[in-house]
Motif scaffolding. Sequence first.
Motif, PDB file in Angstrom:
ATOM      1  N   PRO A 127       0.894  -1.354   0.060  1.00 28.15           N
ATOM      2  CA  PRO A 127      -0.028   0.070  -0.178  1.00 28.15           C
ATOM      3  C   PRO A 127       0.937   1.136   0.051  1.00 28.15           C
ATOM      4  N   THR A 128       0.288   2.154  -0.974  1.00 27.09           N
ATOM      5  CA  THR A 128       1.105   3.451  -0.938  1.00 27.09           C
ATOM      6  C   THR A 128      -0.019   4.644  -0.866  1.00 27.09           C
ATOM      7  N   ILE A 129       0.645   5.873  -1.276  1.00 26.69           N
ATOM      8  CA  ILE A 129      -0.152   7.110  -1.047  1.00 26.69           C
ATOM      9  C   ILE A 129      -1.238   7.115  -2.133  1.00 26.69           C
ATOM     10  N   SER A 130      -2.393   7.413  -1.838  1.00 28.43           N
ATOM     11  CA  SER A 130      -3.459   7.419  -2.767  1.00 28.43           C
ATOM     12  C   SER A 130      -3.891   6.308  -3.140  1.00 28.43           C
ATOM     13  N   ASP A 131      -3.627   5.139  -2.774  1.00 23.37           N
ATOM     14  CA  ASP A 131      -4.138   3.903  -3.132  1.00 23.37           C
ATOM     15  C   ASP A 131      -5.618   3.803  -2.972  1.00 23.37           C
ATOM     16  N   THR A 132      -6.586   3.413  -3.819  1.00 23.53           N
ATOM     17  CA  THR A 132      -7.871   3.253  -3.581  1.00 23.53           C
ATOM     18  C   THR A 132      -8.042   1.924  -2.972  1.00 23.53           C
ATOM     19  N   GLN A 133      -9.341   1.739  -2.619  1.00 24.46           N
ATOM     20  CA  GLN A 133      -9.656   0.133  -1.758  1.00 24.46           C
ATOM     21  C   GLN A 133      -9.538  -0.751  -2.763  1.00 24.46           C
ATOM     22  N   GLU A 134      -9.766  -0.390  -4.184  1.00 16.56           N
ATOM     23  CA  GLU A 134      -9.577  -1.630  -5.153  1.00 16.56           C
ATOM     24  C   GLU A 134      -7.990  -1.966  -5.330  1.00 16.56           C
ATOM     25  N   ASN A 135      -7.200  -0.838  -5.155  1.00 17.32           N
ATOM     26  CA  ASN A 135      -5.781  -0.743  -5.387  1.00 17.32           C
ATOM     27  C   ASN A 135      -5.316  -1.846  -4.229  1.00 17.32           C
ATOM     28  N   LEU A 136      -5.808  -1.606  -3.090  1.00 16.99           N
ATOM     29  CA  LEU A 136      -5.291  -2.208  -1.842  1.00 16.99           C
ATOM     30  C   LEU A 136      -5.850  -3.694  -1.793  1.00 16.99           C
ATOM     31  N   LEU A 137      -6.839  -3.737  -2.435  1.00 17.34           N
ATOM     32  CA  LEU A 137      -7.558  -5.125  -2.549  1.00 17.34           C
ATOM     33  C   LEU A 137      -6.412  -6.203  -3.716  1.00 17.34           C
ATOM     34  N   SER A 138      -6.246  -5.154  -4.752  1.00 14.11           N
ATOM     35  CA  SER A 138      -5.348  -5.889  -5.894  1.00 14.11           C
ATOM     36  C   SER A 138      -4.074  -6.259  -5.057  1.00 14.11           C
ATOM     37  N   LYS A 139      -3.373  -5.307  -4.499  1.00 17.10           N
ATOM     38  CA  LYS A 139      -2.140  -5.523  -3.960  1.00 17.10           C
ATOM     39  C   LYS A 139      -1.915  -6.594  -2.777  1.00 17.10           C
ATOM     40  N   ALA A 140      -3.052  -6.979  -2.198  1.00 19.93           N
ATOM     41  CA  ALA A 140      -3.245  -7.825  -1.120  1.00 19.93           C
ATOM     42  C   ALA A 140      -3.076  -9.269  -1.852  1.00 19.93           C
ATOM     43  N   GLU A 141      -3.985  -9.506  -3.062  1.00 18.41           N
ATOM     44  CA  GLU A 141      -3.940 -10.389  -3.855  1.00 18.41           C
ATOM     45  C   GLU A 141      -2.768 -10.880  -4.218  1.00 18.41           C
ATOM     46  N   VAL A 142      -1.890  -9.877  -4.811  1.00 20.82           N
ATOM     47  CA  VAL A 142      -0.421 -10.057  -5.185  1.00 20.82           C
ATOM     48  C   VAL A 142       0.262 -10.728  -4.309  1.00 20.82           C
ATOM     49  N   ARG A 143       0.386 -10.213  -3.153  1.00 15.73           N
ATOM     50  CA  ARG A 143       1.054 -10.668  -1.983  1.00 15.73           C
ATOM     51  C   ARG A 143       0.557 -12.064  -1.655  1.00 15.73           C
ATOM     52  N   ALA A 144      -0.548 -12.310  -1.332  1.00 20.28           N
ATOM     53  CA  ALA A 144      -1.063 -13.758  -1.289  1.00 20.28           C
ATOM     54  C   ALA A 144      -0.740 -14.818  -2.330  1.00 20.28           C
ATOM     55  N   GLY A 145      -0.884 -14.016  -3.661  1.00 17.92           N
ATOM     56  CA  GLY A 145      -0.304 -15.118  -4.650  1.00 17.92           C
ATOM     57  C   GLY A 145       1.257 -15.615  -4.475  1.00 17.92           C
ATOM     58  N   TYR A 146       2.168 -14.413  -4.190  1.00 19.43           N
ATOM     59  CA  TYR A 146       3.431 -15.019  -3.804  1.00 19.43           C
ATOM     60  C   TYR A 146       3.547 -15.916  -2.730  1.00 19.43           C
ATOM     61  N   TYR A 147       2.853 -15.614  -1.646  1.00 13.92           N
ATOM     62  CA  TYR A 147       2.675 -16.350  -0.475  1.00 13.92           C
ATOM     63  C   TYR A 147       2.651 -17.827  -0.728  1.00 13.92           C
ATOM     64  N   ASN A 148       1.274 -17.990  -1.373  1.00 11.21           N
ATOM     65  CA  ASN A 148       0.782 -19.378  -1.906  1.00 11.21           C
ATOM     66  C   ASN A 148       1.626 -19.993  -2.618  1.00 11.21           C
ATOM     67  N   ALA A 149       2.223 -19.384  -3.660  1.00 12.19           N
ATOM     68  CA  ALA A 149       3.181 -20.079  -4.364  1.00 12.19           C
ATOM     69  C   ALA A 149       4.551 -20.237  -3.805  1.00 12.19           C
ATOM     70  N   LEU A 150       4.982 -19.722  -2.906  1.00 10.92           N
ATOM     71  CA  LEU A 150       6.262 -20.142  -2.072  1.00 10.92           C
ATOM     72  C   LEU A 150       5.724 -21.199  -1.159  1.00 10.92           C
ATOM     73  N   ARG A 151       4.790 -20.989  -0.542  1.00 15.48           N
ATOM     74  CA  ARG A 151       4.246 -22.158   0.264  1.00 15.48           C
ATOM     75  C   ARG A 151       4.075 -23.402  -0.216  1.00 15.48           C
ATOM     76  N   ALA A 152       3.468 -23.378  -1.508  1.00 14.64           N
ATOM     77  CA  ALA A 152       3.220 -24.528  -2.114  1.00 14.64           C
ATOM     78  C   ALA A 152       4.594 -25.111  -2.632  1.00 14.64           C
ATOM     79  N   GLY A 153       5.510 -24.296  -3.192  1.00 11.64           N
ATOM     80  CA  GLY A 153       6.902 -24.733  -3.420  1.00 11.64           C
ATOM     81  C   GLY A 153       7.678 -25.280  -2.295  1.00 11.64           C
ATOM     82  N   ALA A 154       7.343 -24.733  -1.008  1.00 11.20           N
ATOM     83  CA  ALA A 154       8.143 -25.294   0.014  1.00 11.20           C
ATOM     84  C   ALA A 154       7.625 -26.720   0.532  1.00 11.20           C
TER      85      ALA A 154
END
Length: 186
Positions: free
Chosen positions: A130-157
């Motif tokens: 999250p950074t300055i002037s992110d809208t609620q939609e941006n915040l959700l998209s960014k959270a999904e990006v982080r979750a995607g990386y997390y899920n990929a790393l967790r599955a790879g582990a």
Amino acid sequence: TAAMAALDTLSKNRQGLTDTLLAGLKTVSASNKPKEEKRPTEFQYKYATFAQDIERSEKEFDRLRKKGFDPTGILSSLQTTDSFPEFLKGEDEKAFLAAARVTADAILKPKTGAAATPNEVAQVIQSSIPTISDTQENLLSKAEVRAGYYNALRAGAGKAYDEVKKQKTPTIFRTRENIGKQNKKE
């Protein structure tokens, strides 16, 4: 003599049949042995560590959010820039920046295998933190990006994730968990 030869042939055939059956039984019993479980690879342990780094950062983001910290606000955003003097940054801003850098590192290390350039870090932070002037939609998209990386790393582990997660932090580290345990003893 013909009868003896027939009996001898029958005996040899029976012995051959017995040997064949025994060999087949040995093969079947060998294949029924439980397979040895493979230990996770070095890369799986690294992925486990990176996944847990993202998980800890998410917990820190959540803790800050619950305290009322808003990384999209003007003051917080100014204080979380690299050009803002470190000694003027608030504790929440420092904690947010630390979690953001850990997340960026956990995302970039598996991709690059080396230290990331400042441009790469900035790009990951821009696309997932999250950074300055992110809208609620941006915040959700960014959270999904982080979750995607997390899920990929967790599955790879694989199973390495649970092994690393079970490790207890030595009390020499002044973590919240260890400080809490010490306070309960006193």
